[in-house]
Design a protein around this motif. Structure first.
Motif, PDB file in Angstrom:
ATOM      1  N   SER A   1      -2.278  35.181 -28.290  1.00 37.79           N
ATOM      2  CA  SER A   1      -1.719  34.267 -27.281  1.00 37.79           C
ATOM      3  C   SER A   1      -2.148  34.672 -25.865  1.00 37.79           C
ATOM      4  N   LEU A   2      -2.392  35.964 -25.637  1.00 31.75           N
ATOM      5  CA  LEU A   2      -2.859  36.398 -24.322  1.00 31.75           C
ATOM      6  C   LEU A   2      -4.226  35.801 -24.012  1.00 31.75           C
ATOM      7  N   ILE A   3      -5.085  35.779 -25.011  1.00 30.29           N
ATOM      8  CA  ILE A   3      -6.426  35.227 -24.818  1.00 30.29           C
ATOM      9  C   ILE A   3      -6.355  33.722 -24.622  1.00 30.29           C
ATOM     10  N   GLU A   4      -5.517  33.053 -25.409  1.00 25.34           N
ATOM     11  CA  GLU A   4      -5.392  31.602 -25.281  1.00 25.34           C
ATOM     12  C   GLU A   4      -4.846  31.211 -23.910  1.00 25.34           C
ATOM     13  N   SER A   5      -3.893  31.985 -23.411  1.00 26.80           N
ATOM     14  CA  SER A   5      -3.351  31.692 -22.077  1.00 26.80           C
ATOM     15  C   SER A   5      -4.415  31.883 -21.004  1.00 26.80           C
ATOM     16  N   ALA A   6      -5.215  32.947 -21.152  1.00 26.65           N
ATOM     17  CA  ALA A   6      -6.274  33.190 -20.179  1.00 26.65           C
ATOM     18  C   ALA A   6      -7.345  32.104 -20.238  1.00 26.65           C
ATOM     19  N   ARG A   7      -7.647  31.625 -21.441  1.00 28.52           N
ATOM     20  CA  ARG A   7      -8.633  30.555 -21.577  1.00 28.52           C
ATOM     21  C   ARG A   7      -8.133  29.263 -20.933  1.00 28.52           C
ATOM     22  N   ILE A   8      -6.842  28.986 -21.064  1.00 27.50           N
ATOM     23  CA  ILE A   8      -6.262  27.790 -20.426  1.00 27.50           C
ATOM     24  C   ILE A   8      -6.372  27.894 -18.908  1.00 27.50           C
ATOM     25  N   ASP A   9      -6.220  29.119 -18.389  1.00 34.43           N
ATOM     26  CA  ASP A   9      -6.320  29.323 -16.941  1.00 34.43           C
ATOM     27  C   ASP A   9      -7.758  29.339 -16.450  1.00 34.43           C
ATOM     28  N   GLY A  10      -8.719  29.223 -17.366  1.00 33.27           N
ATOM     29  CA  GLY A  10     -10.115  29.124 -16.959  1.00 33.27           C
ATOM     30  C   GLY A  10     -10.890  30.422 -17.007  1.00 33.27           C
ATOM     31  N   ALA A  11     -10.334  31.478 -17.582  1.00 29.95           N
ATOM     32  CA  ALA A  11     -11.035  32.756 -17.655  1.00 29.95           C
ATOM     33  C   ALA A  11     -12.077  32.732 -18.768  1.00 29.95           C
ATOM     34  N   GLY A  12     -13.239  33.342 -18.503  1.00 29.14           N
ATOM     35  CA  GLY A  12     -14.280  33.467 -19.511  1.00 29.14           C
ATOM     36  C   GLY A  12     -13.993  34.632 -20.442  1.00 29.14           C
ATOM     37  N   TYR A  13     -14.772  34.715 -21.535  1.00 28.54           N
ATOM     38  CA  TYR A  13     -14.524  35.762 -22.511  1.00 28.54           C
ATOM     39  C   TYR A  13     -14.794  37.159 -21.931  1.00 28.54           C
ATOM     40  N   PHE A  14     -15.815  37.268 -21.111  1.00 30.62           N
ATOM     41  CA  PHE A  14     -16.114  38.587 -20.545  1.00 30.62           C
ATOM     42  C   PHE A  14     -15.002  39.035 -19.597  1.00 30.62           C
ATOM     43  N   ARG A  15     -14.458  38.097 -18.830  1.00 38.43           N
ATOM     44  CA  ARG A  15     -13.330  38.440 -17.955  1.00 38.43           C
ATOM     45  C   ARG A  15     -12.091  38.780 -18.767  1.00 38.43           C
ATOM     46  N   ILE A  16     -11.873  38.064 -19.865  1.00 34.45           N
ATOM     47  CA  ILE A  16     -10.742  38.374 -20.747  1.00 34.45           C
ATOM     48  C   ILE A  16     -10.888  39.783 -21.312  1.00 34.45           C
ATOM     49  N   PHE A  17     -12.119  40.143 -21.681  1.00 35.53           N
ATOM     50  CA  PHE A  17     -12.364  41.482 -22.213  1.00 35.53           C
ATOM     51  C   PHE A  17     -12.067  42.558 -21.175  1.00 35.53           C
ATOM     52  N   LEU A  18     -12.535  42.351 -19.947  1.00 33.38           N
ATOM     53  CA  LEU A  18     -12.374  43.368 -18.905  1.00 33.38           C
ATOM     54  C   LEU A  18     -10.935  43.483 -18.413  1.00 33.38           C
ATOM     55  N   GLN A  19     -10.242  42.363 -18.276  1.00 33.43           N
ATOM     56  CA  GLN A  19      -8.935  42.369 -17.623  1.00 33.43           C
ATOM     57  C   GLN A  19      -7.753  42.341 -18.588  1.00 33.43           C
ATOM     58  N   ILE A  20      -7.987  41.998 -19.842  1.00 35.71           N
ATOM     59  CA  ILE A  20      -6.870  41.917 -20.792  1.00 35.71           C
ATOM     60  C   ILE A  20      -7.065  42.887 -21.962  1.00 35.71           C
ATOM     61  N   MET A  21      -8.169  42.730 -22.669  1.00 35.64           N
ATOM     62  CA  MET A  21      -8.366  43.519 -23.886  1.00 35.64           C
ATOM     63  C   MET A  21      -8.593  44.992 -23.591  1.00 35.64           C
ATOM     64  N   LEU A  22      -9.483  45.289 -22.661  1.00 29.24           N
ATOM     65  CA  LEU A  22      -9.812  46.688 -22.378  1.00 29.24           C
ATOM     66  C   LEU A  22      -8.618  47.474 -21.842  1.00 29.24           C
ATOM     67  N   PRO A  23      -7.825  46.929 -20.889  1.00 31.85           N
ATOM     68  CA  PRO A  23      -6.639  47.686 -20.457  1.00 31.85           C
ATOM     69  C   PRO A  23      -5.620  47.905 -21.567  1.00 31.85           C
ATOM     70  N   ASN A  24      -5.437  46.904 -22.454  1.00 28.70           N
ATOM     71  CA  ASN A  24      -4.475  47.060 -23.543  1.00 28.70           C
ATOM     72  C   ASN A  24      -4.962  48.045 -24.607  1.00 28.70           C
ATOM     73  N   ALA A  25      -6.279  48.165 -24.759  1.00 26.35           N
ATOM     74  CA  ALA A  25      -6.841  49.076 -25.763  1.00 26.35           C
ATOM     75  C   ALA A  25      -7.263  50.401 -25.149  1.00 26.35           C
ATOM     76  N   LYS A  26      -6.844  50.663 -23.915  1.00 24.79           N
ATOM     77  CA  LYS A  26      -7.279  51.869 -23.215  1.00 24.79           C
ATOM     78  C   LYS A  26      -6.949  53.156 -23.971  1.00 24.79           C
ATOM     79  N   PRO A  27      -5.745  53.334 -24.551  1.00 23.57           N
ATOM     80  CA  PRO A  27      -5.477  54.586 -25.295  1.00 23.57           C
ATOM     81  C   PRO A  27      -6.428  54.796 -26.458  1.00 23.57           C
ATOM     82  N   ALA A  28      -6.707  53.743 -27.215  1.00 20.72           N
ATOM     83  CA  ALA A  28      -7.607  53.876 -28.363  1.00 20.72           C
ATOM     84  C   ALA A  28      -9.033  54.144 -27.909  1.00 20.72           C
ATOM     85  N   VAL A  29      -9.473  53.467 -26.857  1.00 20.02           N
ATOM     86  CA  VAL A  29     -10.827  53.677 -26.347  1.00 20.02           C
ATOM     87  C   VAL A  29     -10.991  55.108 -25.840  1.00 20.02           C
ATOM     88  N   ALA A  30     -10.000  55.603 -25.099  1.00 19.17           N
ATOM     89  CA  ALA A  30     -10.080  56.970 -24.573  1.00 19.17           C
ATOM     90  C   ALA A  30     -10.120  57.995 -25.699  1.00 19.17           C
TER      91      ALA A  30
END
Length: 298
Positions: free
Chosen positions: A188-217
């Motif tokens: 639903s976070l991605i769908e909301s961002a898409r409705i607001d006009g965000a592209g997939y790369f922006r969704i990755f940088l601003q939504i997915m990457l911060p939420n997955a920061k512990p796993a990535v680190a």
């Protein structure tokens, strides 16, 4: 007045207490077993550090002793080890350059691929993901000769490119782990961002990457430890002393200094090569343990 009969205690409490006692004894045995295993694993490290503070003569006469020498040779750490040829500091710098450059780019690429596999829809996604996972089952010894021939023909042998470029293209293990982790992030976070006009790369940088920061680190830290300890691949592709990583350099030093029975100096170099890994683990042990826990929950 008649004698009041005492109510007998229910049998369930006795059974319950016995089960608690059994569980406590089992936990105690498991704890003792783990402590014993930890002690057994740390003894070689203690022996290596103690032996590195000895003179060559002391080492030959007291090889298996864990006691500190009466006159510790701290000059092994602060002077002699840095005067060896090839220079140890050059190998440490080379390992840092290879590991850091590979992980910085490779982690970003792996995270981007994991986001694509977990949240995007495209033809053949499942088959492509399974094909990448299948490569994890291929031993390095099987592809070692074909890789060497290809890299030799394009002029990559005796350079850092075979050690850096493949890692920059991503790590299959990290892709799999992050894909499992990102699948748990609400779509639903991605769908909301898409409705607001965000592209997939922006969704990755601003939504997915911060939420997955512990796993990535956590995965980046584990990858750094594996890259720093890598010996096999650098020993195949690197021949120039100025390009050697610290692990290969210690192996070369063993061939040179073991003849003179200067084992304490070799052990000093080994302890120094372990310090970055120990420091990284001590600083980021919470993230590493969390990654193991998350791998069991996802």
């Amino acid at each position: 007045m008649g004698k009041i009969n005492e109510m007998p205690k229910p049998e369930k409490s006795k059974t319950y207490m016995s089960q608690r006692q059994i569980e406590h004894r089992v936990d105690t045995l498991v704890y003792m077993f783990l402590v014993s295993g930890a002690v057994i694993m740390i003894i070689p490290l203690v022996w290596m550090f103690v032996s590195s503070l000895k003179t060559p003569g002391q080492f030959l006469t007291t090889q298996l002793s864990l006691a500190m020498p009466s006159n510790p040779q701290w000059s092994n750490y602060f002077k002699r080890v840095w005067q060896m040829e090839p220079a140890l500091q050059r190998g440490i710098l080379n390992s840092l350059i290879i590991a850091v450059s590979t992980i910085l780019v490779g982690t970003f690429v792996s995270s981007l691929a994991a986001f694509s596999y977990s949240k995007l829809r495209f033809p053949g996604k499942a088959k492509l993901f399974l094909a990448e996972l299948a490569t994890m089952m291929i031993p390095f010894a099987v592809i070692m000769i074909p890789q060497f021939i290809i890299y030799a023909r394009i002029g990559w042998v005796n350079t850092w490119l075979p050690l850096i470029v493949p890692g920059m293209l991503g790590n299959v293990g990290m892709i799999f782990f992050l894909r499992q982790y990102m699948s748990g992030i609400p779509t639903s976070l991605i769908e909301s961002a898409r409705i607001d006009g965000a592209g997939y790369f922006r969704i990755f940088l601003q939504i997915m990457l911060p939420n997955a920061k512990p796993a990535v680190a956590a995965q980046a830290i584990l990858w750094f430890m594996g890259s720093w300890n890598d010996y096999f691949a650098p020993s195949i592709y690197l021949h120039d002393d100025n390009l050697l990583t610290v692990q290969v350099m210690i192996s070369r030093l063993n061939a040179m200094y073991a003849i003179n029975t200067d084992y304490p100096l070799l052990l000093t170099a080994s302890v120094i090569s372990l310090l970055p890994i120990i420091i990284v683990f001590m600083v980021f042990q919470r993230q590493i343990i969390a990654s193991v826990a998350m791998s069991g929950l996802k």
